[in-house]
Design a protein around this motif. Structure first.
Motif: not given
Length: 148
Positions: A5-20
């Protein structure tokens, strides 16, 4: 940190930043391509992109005197109109200071605390990626100029 869950949370953060940052990265790519065709126009585009990206407000560095000092050096070098090693060194120094003073503390807090403002961390991470991209583009442009 081995918790999925922690890894997924961090992955989601990186994906959101890349999308922005997609439009920013597109502009960086276009500037690199333009450098091969019309270096002086690419240089002008790069300066516009860098000035827009590197503002105190955009980077969120108010109250961070060491980051502000680095940013001031970058802006001075950028204003000289020369995208030379002095400018690259100043930009790399800003990147290092921004990572140490802004991103690492925010990221540590995010890892250890669910209550951290995710949007604020996304912004800091996005800004770090933008600084890195500006370095990459100017280094590419300098290589193109050396070839010509």
């Amino acid at each position: 940190m081995s918790n999925p869950k922690d890894l997924e949370r961090i992955g989601n953060l990186f994906n959101a930043s890349s999308d922005q940052s997609k439009s920013f990265f597109d502009r960086c790519s276009k500037t690199k391509f333009l450098a091969v065709k019309d270096y002086y126009r690419a240089e002008s585009e790069y300066v516009k992109l860098a000035k827009k990206t590197l503002s105190v407000k955009t980077l969120g560095i108010t109250g961070k005197s060491d980051c502000f000092g680095c940013l001031s050096s970058v802006k001075t070098a950028l204003e000289s109109g020369q995208l030379n090693q002095e400018y690259i060194d100043a930009l790399e120094n800003l990147r290092t200071t921004y990572l140490d003073r802004m991103l690492r503390p925010a990221f540590r807090q995010y890892i250890h605390n669910d209550a951290v403002n995710k949007q604020a961390l996304e912004k800091v991470y996005t800004n770090a990626m933008k600084i890195e991209s500006l370095i990459e583009v100017v280094q590419f442009m300098n290589k193109v100029q050396d070839i010509e």
